[in-house]
Design a protein around this motif. Structure first.
Motif, PDB file in Angstrom:
ATOM      1  N   HIS A 197     -38.345-100.122   8.785  1.00  0.00           N
ATOM      2  CA  HIS A 197     -39.173 -99.145   8.085  1.00  0.00           C
ATOM      3  C   HIS A 197     -39.704 -98.128   9.092  1.00  0.00           C
ATOM      4  N   PHE A 198     -39.833 -96.885   8.691  1.00  0.00           N
ATOM      5  CA  PHE A 198     -40.452 -95.876   9.545  1.00  0.00           C
ATOM      6  C   PHE A 198     -41.294 -94.947   8.685  1.00  0.00           C
ATOM      7  N   VAL A 199     -42.180 -94.214   9.328  1.00  0.00           N
ATOM      8  CA  VAL A 199     -43.030 -93.260   8.630  1.00  0.00           C
ATOM      9  C   VAL A 199     -42.488 -91.864   8.900  1.00  0.00           C
ATOM     10  N   PRO A 200     -41.890 -91.226   7.887  1.00  0.00           N
ATOM     11  CA  PRO A 200     -41.347 -89.875   8.079  1.00  0.00           C
ATOM     12  C   PRO A 200     -42.462 -88.875   8.408  1.00  0.00           C
ATOM     13  N   THR A 201     -42.156 -87.930   9.262  1.00  0.00           N
ATOM     14  CA  THR A 201     -43.111 -86.864   9.567  1.00  0.00           C
ATOM     15  C   THR A 201     -43.063 -85.822   8.458  1.00  0.00           C
ATOM     16  N   LYS A 202     -43.978 -84.876   8.508  1.00  0.00           N
ATOM     17  CA  LYS A 202     -44.017 -83.837   7.475  1.00  0.00           C
ATOM     18  C   LYS A 202     -42.794 -82.928   7.529  1.00  0.00           C
ATOM     19  N   PHE A 203     -42.039 -82.989   8.613  1.00  0.00           N
ATOM     20  CA  PHE A 203     -40.845 -82.163   8.754  1.00  0.00           C
ATOM     21  C   PHE A 203     -39.559 -82.886   8.334  1.00  0.00           C
ATOM     22  N   ALA A 204     -39.655 -84.124   7.891  1.00  0.00           N
ATOM     23  CA  ALA A 204     -38.470 -84.906   7.494  1.00  0.00           C
ATOM     24  C   ALA A 204     -37.798 -84.258   6.282  1.00  0.00           C
ATOM     25  N   SER A 205     -36.490 -84.152   6.342  1.00  0.00           N
ATOM     26  CA  SER A 205     -35.739 -83.577   5.216  1.00  0.00           C
ATOM     27  C   SER A 205     -35.396 -84.658   4.198  1.00  0.00           C
ATOM     28  N   ASN A 206     -35.411 -84.306   2.938  1.00  0.00           N
ATOM     29  CA  ASN A 206     -34.993 -85.139   1.800  1.00  0.00           C
ATOM     30  C   ASN A 206     -35.966 -86.250   1.424  1.00  0.00           C
ATOM     31  N   TYR A 207     -36.943 -86.593   2.262  1.00  0.00           N
ATOM     32  CA  TYR A 207     -37.848 -87.689   1.936  1.00  0.00           C
ATOM     33  C   TYR A 207     -38.931 -87.231   0.965  1.00  0.00           C
ATOM     34  N   GLN A 208     -39.170 -88.058  -0.058  1.00  0.00           N
ATOM     35  CA  GLN A 208     -40.254 -87.814  -1.006  1.00  0.00           C
ATOM     36  C   GLN A 208     -40.944 -89.141  -1.299  1.00  0.00           C
ATOM     37  N   LYS A 209     -42.273 -89.131  -1.328  1.00  0.00           N
ATOM     38  CA  LYS A 209     -43.005 -90.330  -1.728  1.00  0.00           C
ATOM     39  C   LYS A 209     -42.680 -90.599  -3.189  1.00  0.00           C
ATOM     40  N   PRO A 210     -42.532 -91.812  -3.639  1.00  0.00           N
ATOM     41  CA  PRO A 210     -42.764 -93.110  -3.001  1.00  0.00           C
ATOM     42  C   PRO A 210     -41.477 -93.766  -2.494  1.00  0.00           C
ATOM     43  N   GLN A 211     -40.488 -92.988  -2.072  1.00  0.00           N
ATOM     44  CA  GLN A 211     -39.256 -93.581  -1.552  1.00  0.00           C
ATOM     45  C   GLN A 211     -39.570 -94.500  -0.373  1.00  0.00           C
ATOM     46  N   ILE A 212     -38.705 -95.507  -0.170  1.00  0.00           N
ATOM     47  CA  ILE A 212     -38.819 -96.416   0.973  1.00  0.00           C
ATOM     48  C   ILE A 212     -37.891 -95.898   2.072  1.00  0.00           C
ATOM     49  N   PRO A 213     -38.449 -95.438   3.209  1.00  0.00           N
ATOM     50  CA  PRO A 213     -37.611 -94.943   4.308  1.00  0.00           C
ATOM     51  C   PRO A 213     -37.227 -96.075   5.262  1.00  0.00           C
ATOM     52  N   ASN A 214     -35.972 -96.112   5.647  1.00  0.00           N
ATOM     53  CA  ASN A 214     -35.471 -97.067   6.638  1.00  0.00           C
ATOM     54  C   ASN A 214     -34.593 -96.319   7.629  1.00  0.00           C
ATOM     55  N   LYS A 215     -34.564 -96.832   8.843  1.00  0.00           N
ATOM     56  CA  LYS A 215     -33.654 -96.287   9.857  1.00  0.00           C
ATOM     57  C   LYS A 215     -32.949 -97.447  10.531  1.00  0.00           C
ATOM     58  N   PHE A 216     -31.792 -97.147  11.092  1.00  0.00           N
ATOM     59  CA  PHE A 216     -31.003 -98.151  11.811  1.00  0.00           C
ATOM     60  C   PHE A 216     -30.137 -97.422  12.811  1.00  0.00           C
ATOM     61  N   GLU A 217     -29.679 -98.145  13.813  1.00  0.00           N
ATOM     62  CA  GLU A 217     -28.786 -97.562  14.814  1.00  0.00           C
ATOM     63  C   GLU A 217     -27.357 -97.973  14.527  1.00  0.00           C
ATOM     64  N   ILE A 218     -26.469 -97.044  14.754  1.00  0.00           N
ATOM     65  CA  ILE A 218     -25.033 -97.294  14.631  1.00  0.00           C
ATOM     66  C   ILE A 218     -24.426 -97.082  16.013  1.00  0.00           C
ATOM     67  N   THR A 219     -23.687 -98.076  16.484  1.00  0.00           N
ATOM     68  CA  THR A 219     -22.979 -97.944  17.753  1.00  0.00           C
ATOM     69  C   THR A 219     -21.483 -97.929  17.460  1.00  0.00           C
ATOM     70  N   VAL A 220     -20.798 -96.945  18.028  1.00  0.00           N
ATOM     71  CA  VAL A 220     -19.348 -96.816  17.886  1.00  0.00           C
ATOM     72  C   VAL A 220     -18.739 -96.960  19.278  1.00  0.00           C
ATOM     73  N   VAL A 221     -17.858 -97.941  19.437  1.00  0.00           N
ATOM     74  CA  VAL A 221     -17.138 -98.150  20.689  1.00  0.00           C
ATOM     75  C   VAL A 221     -15.683 -97.821  20.428  1.00  0.00           C
ATOM     76  N   ASN A 222     -15.164 -96.849  21.150  1.00  0.00           N
ATOM     77  CA  ASN A 222     -13.767 -96.462  20.964  1.00  0.00           C
ATOM     78  C   ASN A 222     -12.895 -97.248  21.937  1.00  0.00           C
ATOM     79  N   GLY A 223     -12.380 -98.368  21.451  1.00  0.00           N
ATOM     80  CA  GLY A 223     -11.472 -99.181  22.253  1.00  0.00           C
ATOM     81  C   GLY A 223     -10.022 -98.870  21.963  1.00  0.00           C
TER      82      GLY A 223
END
Length: 130
Positions: free
Chosen positions: A25-51
């Protein structure tokens, strides 16, 4: 379509390895695009390894998210380090990690399902909203 859970990695047939961290979970700043209350915001990392032997065009990365029957939107929020997928190419032997954000009209604990397209491969990722 290959499937993987958050917190796991997946080897694709073309030598590319993907991993997705658990959503947070994260708290979007006032500059976040597309976010509107009461949506639940989540973030995650994606790692891509080109083998593989070929360059991977990261501009072709496409991610769609849903929570049960609820659709989710992509969130960009530079102040939280969420800038979307990179647009450069990934040379053989190289690795990149980026943070991706979404917001869903759902509740914490509801399912989170991603469909991610990477260089011609489709990956399903499942977990829960935090």
């Amino acid at each position: 379509t290959a499937t993987v859970g958050f917190g796991s990695s997946l080897d694709l047939a073309n030598g590319v390895k993907l991993s997705f961290t658990e959503p947070a979970h994260f708290v979007p700043t006032k500059f976040a695009s597309n976010y509107q209350k009461p949506q639940i915001p989540n973030k995650f990392e994606i790692t891509v390894v080109n083998g593989g032997a070929k360059t991977v065009d990261l501009a072709t990365v496409s991610i769609a998210a849903k929570s049960g029957t609820n659709t989710c939107v992509d969130v960009l929020d530079g102040d939280n380090g969420i800038n979307g997928a990179p647009t450069e190419t990934l040379k053989p032997g190289a690795t990149v990690t980026f943070t991706y954000g979404i917001a869903c009209m759902a509740k914490i604990g509801d399912p989170l399902e991603l469909t991610a397209s990477f260089d011609g491969s489709v990956v399903g990722v499942t977990g829960t909203l935090k």
